[in-house]
Design a protein around this motif. Structure first.
Motif, PDB file in Angstrom:
ATOM      1  N   LYS A 258       0.708  -1.387   0.083  1.00 34.27           N
ATOM      2  CA  LYS A 258       0.128  -0.086   0.102  1.00 34.27           C
ATOM      3  C   LYS A 258       0.870   1.236  -0.147  1.00 34.27           C
ATOM      4  O   LYS A 258       0.270   2.324   0.344  1.00 34.27           O
ATOM      5  CB  LYS A 258      -0.959  -0.066   1.138  1.00 34.27           C
ATOM      6  CG  LYS A 258      -1.559  -1.321   1.718  1.00 34.27           C
ATOM      7  CD  LYS A 258      -2.389  -2.035   0.609  1.00 34.27           C
ATOM      8  CE  LYS A 258      -3.019  -3.367   1.281  1.00 34.27           C
ATOM      9  NZ  LYS A 258      -2.452  -4.096   2.097  1.00 34.27           N
ATOM     10  N   TYR A 298      -3.375   6.208   4.971  1.00 38.51           N
ATOM     11  CA  TYR A 298      -1.962   5.345   4.429  1.00 38.51           C
ATOM     12  C   TYR A 298      -1.339   6.676   4.132  1.00 38.51           C
ATOM     13  O   TYR A 298       0.399   6.482   4.136  1.00 38.51           O
ATOM     14  CB  TYR A 298      -2.219   4.534   3.374  1.00 38.51           C
ATOM     15  CG  TYR A 298      -2.606   3.152   3.951  1.00 38.51           C
ATOM     16  CD1 TYR A 298      -1.832   2.285   4.380  1.00 38.51           C
ATOM     17  CD2 TYR A 298      -4.117   2.886   3.894  1.00 38.51           C
ATOM     18  CE1 TYR A 298      -2.220   0.816   4.749  1.00 38.51           C
ATOM     19  CE2 TYR A 298      -4.456   1.523   4.406  1.00 38.51           C
ATOM     20  CZ  TYR A 298      -3.693   0.699   4.947  1.00 38.51           C
ATOM     21  OH  TYR A 298      -3.997  -0.457   5.354  1.00 38.51           O
ATOM     22  N   ARG A 301       1.470   7.640   6.604  1.00 34.03           N
ATOM     23  CA  ARG A 301       2.550   6.637   6.996  1.00 34.03           C
ATOM     24  C   ARG A 301       3.380   6.430   5.793  1.00 34.03           C
ATOM     25  O   ARG A 301       4.615   6.310   6.095  1.00 34.03           O
ATOM     26  CB  ARG A 301       1.542   5.207   7.146  1.00 34.03           C
ATOM     27  CG  ARG A 301       0.769   5.481   8.214  1.00 34.03           C
ATOM     28  CD  ARG A 301      -0.091   4.102   7.978  1.00 34.03           C
ATOM     29  NE  ARG A 301      -1.503   4.318   9.066  1.00 34.03           N
ATOM     30  CZ  ARG A 301      -2.343   3.495   8.952  1.00 34.03           C
ATOM     31  NH1 ARG A 301      -2.558   2.480   8.237  1.00 34.03           N
ATOM     32  NH2 ARG A 301      -3.499   3.767   9.676  1.00 34.03           N
ATOM     33  N   ASN A 302       2.946   6.585   4.722  1.00 36.42           N
ATOM     34  CA  ASN A 302       3.850   6.503   3.443  1.00 36.42           C
ATOM     35  C   ASN A 302       4.978   7.514   3.330  1.00 36.42           C
ATOM     36  O   ASN A 302       6.032   7.376   3.002  1.00 36.42           O
ATOM     37  CB  ASN A 302       2.950   6.326   2.173  1.00 36.42           C
ATOM     38  CG  ASN A 302       2.381   4.841   2.291  1.00 36.42           C
ATOM     39  OD1 ASN A 302       2.565   4.115   3.040  1.00 36.42           O
ATOM     40  ND2 ASN A 302       1.261   4.915   1.285  1.00 36.42           N
ATOM     41  N   ARG A 322       4.231  -3.855   7.904  1.00 35.94           N
ATOM     42  CA  ARG A 322       3.102  -3.384   6.811  1.00 35.94           C
ATOM     43  C   ARG A 322       2.436  -4.485   6.450  1.00 35.94           C
ATOM     44  O   ARG A 322       1.098  -4.360   6.299  1.00 35.94           O
ATOM     45  CB  ARG A 322       3.789  -2.457   5.696  1.00 35.94           C
ATOM     46  CG  ARG A 322       2.557  -1.970   4.719  1.00 35.94           C
ATOM     47  CD  ARG A 322       1.678  -1.073   5.292  1.00 35.94           C
ATOM     48  NE  ARG A 322       1.793   0.066   5.879  1.00 35.94           N
ATOM     49  CZ  ARG A 322       2.121   1.109   4.957  1.00 35.94           C
ATOM     50  NH1 ARG A 322       1.810   1.511   3.732  1.00 35.94           N
ATOM     51  NH2 ARG A 322       2.408   2.421   5.771  1.00 35.94           N
ATOM     52  N   ASP A 326      -1.727  -5.140   8.157  1.00 33.69           N
ATOM     53  CA  ASP A 326      -2.855  -5.307   7.218  1.00 33.69           C
ATOM     54  C   ASP A 326      -3.610  -6.672   7.390  1.00 33.69           C
ATOM     55  O   ASP A 326      -4.987  -6.688   7.274  1.00 33.69           O
ATOM     56  CB  ASP A 326      -2.525  -4.779   5.832  1.00 33.69           C
ATOM     57  CG  ASP A 326      -2.280  -3.420   5.705  1.00 33.69           C
ATOM     58  OD1 ASP A 326      -2.829  -2.650   6.471  1.00 33.69           O
ATOM     59  OD2 ASP A 326      -1.814  -2.946   4.604  1.00 33.69           O
TER      60      ASP A 326
END
Ligand code: SGN
Ligand code: CA
Length: 529
Positions: A258, A298, A301-302, A322, A326
């Motif tokens: 993701k 997301y 976080r990314n 990660r 999930d």
């Protein structure tokens, strides 16, 4: 519970006597009323590892509702599949036969829906049958009065569903929708017949997309990493080294993990193109509101991930976090929804006379040996979690160590439904085991055969035998290699002792047992080995 060993004749006598004494509704007709057969609710997820179920000792998550089911029934600790992959596992469930006999050896095969299955036999013998969720057998289901399935692997968000042949998109999250469909069917059912419902989730299958309400679960935690995460595959044959299922190397950065590419960056190679394309098929299904909520979780976080510029082992560990978070989030939804189903059974008084099963089509790697996916005959993918509750006949809170396999489901359900088990079914009813009585000729070894090579994840073809203590595997096709594990002394299967002279007697015995099993299960015609 104390286990009793008895002979088959003793067993028949005892069950007949105790059934008479208890006036069991399951087995006998009274003159005026038809016998009361149990309902069957079979819940199966896709790729749910026992390592992620708290009653199986998970160190990484809690599954209160699956635990609740286990506390009311029997939890099997030695439950195994015959071929650790999706469509084959489903064909085994339906037929009670190994892949080479039911015709589905890997995910590319189409199931011959004309063949004998347990839902058909139940339907012919007075059951109302239904199927919900993942099917994956490349044909229309047969043997079901009602079916509402995902096409192929199915999607997590706003999935298409095929209801009795008619396909349409349904808004929402797959695990909730599939549960709703099953509950609605149960609520609206008019029939007085007993029911058999198969409730098959997509979750927690790749690409592990959580429901919006679980997006921040575990976010501030560090999930412990398995001790074999940095396995170097020493002592193992080429099959373990040459697979393509390493979290560090084989997950897609966007589809699986993701992480969207940085603004304006285009795919640079074939792999990145595939990644972008398959992520788009999932991402494009979101509604605008869903997409915004997803990105709100997301994107920051990314951004942090890009800034940290991780390399080497630190990057591998980040990928594990990660991945596993999930994966566990999709299971949180499965567990919530199982709770809804159990509540419904309690509220309607159906619980007592309903056999509830929880299992997964096979096991899964949660970073053990550095892997995700399944296929290998090693423990994490060979094992299937299995819990069976049936208050009328089964004592609560039991852990069962007899070896059972997915070939046993069909004969078990037929047995409970009072239908004779056809001779060509290869499994055996679990009913006596579930009552705490192990027949004296119960199996002491299991047979396994995996065929899907070359294919996704590149796990080589192999077959083998597992006993309570040992496992012997033969990899074949473009390789000819044997492995032996002493599971008592080497539970993580890191030490292949096939060539160790101390084990030569064991190797010989296991080869004889393997031959016996291949003959018993009629798997002797494969020209490849
Ligand atoms: C898909 C997955 C694979 C997975 C197979 C089989 N890739 O091909 O990772 O091993 O299914 O899974 S994906 O990118 O499409 O998710 S199974 O559960 O159906 O056997
Ligand atoms: Ca699966």
């Amino acid at each position: 519970m104390k286990k009793i060993k008895i002979t088959r004749r003793d067993f028949l006598k005892t069950t007949a006597l105790s059934t008479l004494a208890a006036g069991s509704p399951a087995t006998f007709f009274s003159c005026s009323r038809p016998r009361k057969l149990p309902n069957i609710l079979y819940i199966m997820t896709d790729d749910h590892a026992y390592q992620a179920i708290s009653c199986y000792g998970s160190k990484i998550n809690q599954t209160p509702n699956i635990d609740r089911l286990a506390s009311g029934g029997v939890r099997f600790v030695n439950s195994f599949c015959t071929n650790s992959i999706c469509a084959p596992s489903r064909a085994v469930l339906l037929t009670g036969k190994y892949s080479h006999l039911n015709g589905v050896t890997d995910n590319r095969d189409k199931f011959d829906a004309a063949q004998q299955t347990f839902p058909k036999l139940l339907q012919e013998n007075g059951y109302e049958t239904a199927l919900f969720g993942k099917w994956h057998l490349k044909c229309d289901p047969t043997g079901f009065d009602y079916w509402n399935i995902l096409p192929g692997q199915g999607q997590y968000y706003n999935p298409d569903l095929i209801e009795m042949g008619e396909q349409k998109q349904v808004k929402g999250y797959a695990t909730n929708i599939i549960t709703d469909n099953c509950l609605n069917w149960l609520r609206n059912r008019k029939s007085v017949k007993p029911f058999c419902a198969l409730l098959h989730h997509k979750a927690p299958h790749r690409n592990w997309m959580p429901d919006l309400k679980h997006l921040s679960m575990y976010e501030d935690e560090e999930i412990p990493i398995p001790e074999t995460f940095f396995d170097d595959y020493e002592t193992r044959c080429a099959a373990a080294r040459e697979q393509e299922m390493r979290i560090a190397d084989d997950t897609f950065m966007t589809f699986d993990l993701k992480v969207k590419p940085k603004e304006g960056r285009l795919p640079e190679n074939e792999r990145e193109k595939i990644d972008a394309r398959i992520w788009e098929t999932a991402y494009s299904r979101f509604t605008e509101e869903q997409r915004e909520e997803w990105d709100r979780a997301y994107d920051p976080r990314n951004e942090k991930f890009y800034k940290s510029n991780l390399k080497g082992k630190e990057l591998d560990k980040w990928k594990y976090q990660r991945y596993i978070k999930d994966y566990l989030r999709t299971i949180a939804s499965v567990d919530d929804n199982i709770g809804r189903v159990l509540d419904y059974l309690d509220e309607t008084g159906l619980a007592k006379n309903t056999i509830v099963v929880y299992t997964s089509d096979q096991g899964f790697y949660l970073g053990e040996h550095g892997w995700f996916d399944k296929r290998f005959m090693y423990e994490q993918s060979l094992r299937m979690p299995l819990i069976i509750r049936y208050p009328r006949e089964i004592k609560p809170g039991v852990n069962e160590s007899d070896m059972v396999q997915n070939i046993d489901f069909a004969p078990t359900f037929l047995d409970y439904a009072g239908i004779g088990v056809p001779d060509d079914i290869q499994g055996r009813s679990l009913r006596s085991v579930l009552q705490g009585v192990t027949p004296d000729d119960w199996r002491q070894s299991i047979y396994y055969h995996y065929y899907g090579y070359p294919a996704w994840h590149m796990v080589k073809k192999h077959y083998g035998v597992r006993t309570h203590q040992y496992k012997l595997i033969h990899f074949y096709d473009d390789i000819d290699a044997w492995e032996l594990y002493d599971l008592e002394n080497d539970p993580h299967e890191l030490n292949n002792v096939y060539d160790n002279p101390q084990y030569s007697k064991i190797v010989n015995e296991l080869k004889i047992e393997l031959k016996r099993l291949r003959e018993k299960y009629k798997d002797t015609n494969n020209p490849e080995f």
